[in-house]
Design a protein around this motif. Sequence first.
Motif, short mmCIF file in Angstrom:
data_model
loop_
_atom_site.label_atom_id
_atom_site.label_comp_id
_atom_site.label_asym_id
_atom_site.label_seq_id
_atom_site.Cartn_x
_atom_site.Cartn_y
_atom_site.Cartn_z
N GLY A 237 0.83 -1.20 0.00
CA GLY A 237 0.00 0.00 0.00
C GLY A 237 0.86 1.25 0.00
N VAL A 238 0.44 2.25 -0.75
CA VAL A 238 1.21 3.48 -0.87
C VAL A 238 1.32 4.21 0.46
CG1 VAL A 238 1.38 5.71 -2.03
CG2 VAL A 238 0.58 3.71 -3.29
N ALA A 239 0.21 4.29 1.19
CA ALA A 239 0.22 5.00 2.48
C ALA A 239 1.19 4.34 3.45
CB ALA A 239 -1.19 5.04 3.06
N GLU A 240 1.18 3.01 3.47
CA GLU A 240 2.08 2.28 4.37
C GLU A 240 3.53 2.48 3.96
OE1 GLU A 240 -0.62 1.15 3.05
OE2 GLU A 240 -1.93 0.60 4.73
N ALA A 243 4.63 5.93 4.99
CA ALA A 243 4.73 6.07 6.45
C ALA A 243 5.91 5.28 7.01
CB ALA A 243 3.44 5.59 7.10
N ASN A 244 6.11 4.07 6.50
CA ASN A 244 7.14 3.20 7.06
C ASN A 244 8.53 3.44 6.48
OD1 ASN A 244 5.11 1.91 8.53
ND2 ASN A 244 4.76 0.37 6.94
N GLU A 250 10.14 7.96 -1.79
CA GLU A 250 10.67 9.02 -2.64
C GLU A 250 11.51 8.44 -3.77
OE1 GLU A 250 11.71 12.77 -4.20
OE2 GLU A 250 10.02 11.98 -3.06
N ASN A 251 12.23 7.36 -3.48
CA ASN A 251 13.00 6.66 -4.51
C ASN A 251 12.08 6.19 -5.64
OD1 ASN A 251 13.73 3.88 -5.65
ND2 ASN A 251 15.71 4.46 -4.81
N VAL A 252 10.96 5.60 -5.27
CA VAL A 252 9.99 5.11 -6.26
C VAL A 252 9.42 6.30 -7.05
CG1 VAL A 252 7.76 3.98 -6.58
CG2 VAL A 252 9.41 3.06 -4.93
N ARG A 253 9.10 7.37 -6.35
CA ARG A 253 8.54 8.56 -7.02
C ARG A 253 9.51 9.12 -8.05
NH1 ARG A 253 7.88 14.15 -7.05
NH2 ARG A 253 9.78 14.43 -5.83
N GLN A 254 10.77 9.20 -7.71
CA GLN A 254 11.75 9.75 -8.62
C GLN A 254 11.94 8.85 -9.84
OE1 GLN A 254 13.30 12.61 -8.78
NE2 GLN A 254 12.48 13.43 -6.85
#
Length: 335
Positions: A237-240, A243-244, A250-254
Motif C-alpha cells: 500500500g502506498v500510504a504504508e 509512512a514506514n 521518494e525513490n519510487v517517485r523519482q
Amino acid sequence: MSAYQLANSEENPLREDLDSSLTDSPQAFEAAIAQVQSFVLQVFDREIVQNKLYYHTREHVKAVQRRANTIFQAVRPFWKVSLDPKTADSYLLRMRQLLDLCCFAHDMVQIFDAQTQPNTSRRREAGLSETVTIDQLLNYIDHLNQRSQNSAVFTEADLTIIRDSIRATICAYDTNEQAIYQPLLYDFTQRISPIARMIALADIGALGMDGIDAYNQEGCLLFLEENPDILALLAQGVAELKANNPELAENVRQRLLRRARFQVSFAKSRLSRSFVEISVFPEESIPILANQVFRHLHPETIREIEQTTPTDEETSLETLLTFFQFEQLVLENER
C-alpha cells in the motif's frame, strides 16, 4: 564468466533447445520458418519467466508483427514494381516470411547487467542482448541448414536480412533529445534490407501507429521490466510505504518521474525523426506511411502528451501511480 560468454558456452541452458528441438530438416521454406519460430518461442518463454519480463513478452512480439506487416503492406506495391515481374511475388512472399520470423526473434534473449545496489533500475548493455540473440538464432539455423537433405533452406541473403533486422532494433541514447533512437537506420554507409527497417520502426512505433494509450501502456510495462522491485514495494500500500519508509517512497517517485519525463521526450523524438526514417522507402509509399501508417505522429499528439503526462518536480507518488495505472497491475500481480 561474462553474460556473453555464458550465452555462447556449453553451460548455457539455451543450448539444450538447439539440440532437443531440431528434427528432420523441413524442405519447404514455410515449414523451416515455422520450425525456427518454435525454437525462438521456446527460448523466449524461458526468458520471460527467468528475467521477469513485463514488456518483452509474446504480446510485444504480436504488436511488432502487426505493425511491421502494416508497414510492409504499405510499401509492397511500390517495392514490387522495382522487381522482376517473373519472380516478384515469390520474392515478396519470402520477404514477408522473413519479416514475421524476425518479429518473433528480435527480442529472443534479454541480458541485464548485474545490479550492485538495491531499489535501482536494472540496465542492459547496449546491443548485447541483440548480439547474443543473433548468435543463438543463426547457430540454430546453421544446424537446420546442415541437416537439409538438399540445398540450404536459408540462403546467405536470408541470413543477412535476419542479422540486420535484429541489429536494426539496437537503440542508443541521444543526450540532446533525452530519448533513444536506432543508429543503424542513420548509417547510410550500410545498405540494409527494407525488412530490417520495417522491423526497427515497428519495434518503437507504438505512438505513431497505435496512439497515446498504447504508447503509455508500453511505457508502463517497460518501467516495470526495468524496475521489477516496484510491484512488491507497492503491494503493501502506498500510504504504508510512505509512512514506514519515506526515503524508499521518494525513490519510487523519482524513478516514476524520470519515466514520465522520458515519455514526453521520446514522443518528441519520434516526431522529429520519423520522416528521415521512412524517407528511404519507395517515394510513392512515403505519403501513405506518413499520413496513414504513422498517422498519430503530428504536433497535436505531442501537445496532448505534454499536457497529460505528469512531469512537474512536485508531482505526487499517487498521481504518478495513477497515470501509469499501477493500481490495477498490483492487483493482477497479487492474483
